[in-house]
Design a protein around this motif. Structure first.
Motif, short mmCIF file in Angstrom:
data_model
loop_
_atom_site.label_atom_id
_atom_site.label_comp_id
_atom_site.label_asym_id
_atom_site.label_seq_id
_atom_site.Cartn_x
_atom_site.Cartn_y
_atom_site.Cartn_z
N MET A 163 0.85 -1.18 0.00
CA MET A 163 0.00 0.00 0.00
C MET A 163 0.89 1.23 0.00
O MET A 163 1.69 1.43 0.89
CB MET A 163 -0.89 -0.04 1.25
N SER A 164 0.78 2.08 -0.98
CA SER A 164 1.60 3.28 -1.05
C SER A 164 0.93 4.42 -0.31
O SER A 164 -0.23 4.34 0.06
CB SER A 164 1.80 3.68 -2.51
N SER A 165 1.68 5.47 -0.10
CA SER A 165 1.13 6.62 0.61
C SER A 165 0.16 7.41 -0.26
O SER A 165 -0.56 8.24 0.24
CB SER A 165 2.25 7.53 1.10
N THR A 166 0.14 7.14 -1.57
CA THR A 166 -0.80 7.87 -2.42
C THR A 166 -2.17 7.21 -2.46
O THR A 166 -3.12 7.82 -2.92
CB THR A 166 -0.26 8.02 -3.86
N MET A 167 -2.27 5.97 -1.97
CA MET A 167 -3.56 5.29 -1.91
C MET A 167 -3.61 4.39 -0.69
O MET A 167 -2.67 3.67 -0.40
CB MET A 167 -3.80 4.45 -3.16
N VAL A 168 -4.72 4.48 0.04
CA VAL A 168 -4.95 3.61 1.20
C VAL A 168 -6.38 3.09 1.10
O VAL A 168 -7.23 3.69 0.45
CB VAL A 168 -4.71 4.35 2.54
N GLU A 169 -6.62 1.95 1.75
CA GLU A 169 -7.94 1.32 1.69
C GLU A 169 -8.39 0.87 3.06
O GLU A 169 -7.58 0.47 3.89
CB GLU A 169 -7.90 0.10 0.76
N SER A 170 -9.70 0.88 3.26
CA SER A 170 -10.32 0.29 4.43
C SER A 170 -11.37 -0.70 3.93
O SER A 170 -11.41 -1.02 2.74
CB SER A 170 -10.96 1.39 5.30
N LEU A 200 -2.47 19.75 -3.71
CA LEU A 200 -1.45 19.16 -4.58
C LEU A 200 -0.06 19.64 -4.18
O LEU A 200 0.90 18.85 -4.17
CB LEU A 200 -1.74 19.49 -6.04
N GLY A 201 0.07 20.90 -3.79
CA GLY A 201 1.34 21.42 -3.32
C GLY A 201 1.80 20.74 -2.05
O GLY A 201 2.99 20.44 -1.87
N HIS A 202 0.86 20.49 -1.12
CA HIS A 202 1.20 19.78 0.12
C HIS A 202 1.73 18.40 -0.20
O HIS A 202 2.71 17.94 0.38
CB HIS A 202 -0.03 19.71 1.04
N TRP A 203 1.08 17.71 -1.14
CA TRP A 203 1.54 16.38 -1.55
C TRP A 203 2.96 16.45 -2.13
O TRP A 203 3.81 15.61 -1.82
CB TRP A 203 0.59 15.78 -2.60
N GLN A 204 3.23 17.44 -2.97
CA GLN A 204 4.55 17.56 -3.59
C GLN A 204 5.64 17.83 -2.55
O GLN A 204 6.73 17.30 -2.65
CB GLN A 204 4.55 18.67 -4.64
N ARG A 205 5.32 18.65 -1.56
CA ARG A 205 6.31 18.99 -0.53
C ARG A 205 6.51 17.90 0.50
O ARG A 205 7.61 17.71 1.01
CB ARG A 205 5.90 20.28 0.19
N ASN A 206 5.43 17.18 0.84
CA ASN A 206 5.46 16.29 2.01
C ASN A 206 5.20 14.82 1.72
O ASN A 206 5.32 14.00 2.61
CB ASN A 206 4.45 16.79 3.05
N PHE A 207 4.77 14.49 0.52
CA PHE A 207 4.50 13.11 0.11
C PHE A 207 3.32 12.48 0.85
O PHE A 207 3.20 11.27 0.92
CB PHE A 207 5.76 12.24 0.23
N ALA A 216 4.93 4.43 19.52
CA ALA A 216 6.11 5.22 19.18
C ALA A 216 7.15 5.06 20.27
O ALA A 216 6.90 5.32 21.44
CB ALA A 216 5.73 6.69 19.01
N LYS A 217 8.33 4.61 19.88
CA LYS A 217 9.38 4.34 20.85
C LYS A 217 10.29 5.54 21.07
O LYS A 217 10.99 5.61 22.05
CB LYS A 217 10.22 3.15 20.38
N ASN A 218 10.30 6.47 20.14
CA ASN A 218 11.12 7.65 20.34
C ASN A 218 10.41 8.86 19.75
O ASN A 218 9.30 8.75 19.25
CB ASN A 218 12.51 7.46 19.71
N ASP A 219 11.05 9.98 19.81
CA ASP A 219 10.43 11.23 19.43
C ASP A 219 10.53 11.44 17.92
O ASP A 219 11.34 12.20 17.43
CB ASP A 219 11.11 12.38 20.17
N ILE A 220 9.68 10.73 17.18
CA ILE A 220 9.69 10.82 15.73
C ILE A 220 8.73 11.93 15.32
O ILE A 220 7.61 12.00 15.77
CB ILE A 220 9.23 9.50 15.09
N SER A 221 9.18 12.81 14.47
CA SER A 221 8.30 13.80 13.88
C SER A 221 8.73 14.03 12.45
O SER A 221 9.88 13.79 12.10
CB SER A 221 8.33 15.10 14.68
N LEU A 222 7.81 14.49 11.63
CA LEU A 222 8.14 14.75 10.24
C LEU A 222 8.80 16.10 10.13
O LEU A 222 8.30 17.09 10.67
CB LEU A 222 6.88 14.73 9.39
N ALA A 223 9.88 16.16 9.43
CA ALA A 223 10.53 17.44 9.17
C ALA A 223 9.76 18.16 8.07
O ALA A 223 9.35 17.54 7.10
CB ALA A 223 11.97 17.21 8.75
N ARG A 224 9.54 19.42 8.24
CA ARG A 224 8.83 20.19 7.22
C ARG A 224 9.79 20.56 6.12
O ARG A 224 10.86 21.08 6.36
CB ARG A 224 8.23 21.43 7.86
N SER A 225 9.38 20.30 4.92
CA SER A 225 10.22 20.62 3.76
C SER A 225 10.16 22.07 3.45
O SER A 225 9.20 22.72 3.60
CB SER A 225 9.75 19.84 2.54
#
Length: 185
Positions: free
Chosen positions: A1-8, A56-63, A176-185
């Motif tokens: 499952m890629s980040s561009t498509m998810v299913e339930s 679309l810009g958010h997707w391009q910057r952050n995936f 979450a075992k440690n302090d993971i956060s997404l870095a802003r592009s």
């Protein structure tokens, strides 16, 4: 499952496309879907186009970002939009869960199913520590959706306008075992 498509069980959420514009305007331009939004519905397709370009810009910057949502048994009909995105809250920039579904889909548990899907994606794919959501305090249905998805109220935002305050909901990733956060592009 890629980040561009998810299913339930009943839903497919995919990255938005330019061809989604008329459905975006249909849903975001509907006064019924904006009953608790003081800004109101989008006034025209130009405003919807600007919204789509932002996604679309958010997707391009952050995936990752706002998905287009369809039913598995009718993948050609868009029933909503929602996902995870950065949200400015003063000095904080949390990952915000947002969604808006077509009025005719309300009351079927789809929003709760989608929120659980998005939270699962945030924790298991993006490895987020926390996901937040903002809802008007008088929007009982959306508050129930967030609570059914495991989120809890953590703060209240007082608005400058004479409108009901917003409630910030949150859920933390217990694995979450440690302090993971997404870095802003």
């Amino acid at each position: 499952m890629s980040s561009t498509m998810v299913e339930s069980e009943r839903l497919i959420a995919r990255a938005p496309e330019q061809s989604d514009l008329s459905s975006l305007f249909s849903i975001f331009g509907d006064v019924r879907t904006h009953r608790f939004n003081p800004v109101g519905p989008l006034p025209d397709e130009h405003a919807a186009s600007l919204c789509l370009e932002s996604w679309l810009g958010h997707w391009q910057r952050n995936f990752f970002g706002t998905w287009t949502i369809v039913l598995k048994d009718n993948p050609d009909k868009i029933i909503g939009f929602g996902g995870l995105s950065y949200r400015d809250l003063g000095e904080n920039r949390p990952i915000n869960l947002g969604y808006r579904f077509a009025y005719e889909t309300w009351g079927k548990g789809l929003a709760t199913e989608f929120c659980r899907l998005a939270i699962d994606f945030g924790f298991n794919t993006l490895k987020l520590k926390e996901v937040s959501a903002i809802v008007r305090e008088n929007h009982a249905a959306s508050r129930r959706v967030l609570e059914k998805a495991g989120m809890r109220p953590v703060a209240r935002l007082k608005e400058q306008l004479p409108i009901p305050a917003s409630i910030i909901y949150s859920i933390k990733n217990q694995l979450a075992k440690n302090d993971i956060s997404l870095a802003r592009s």
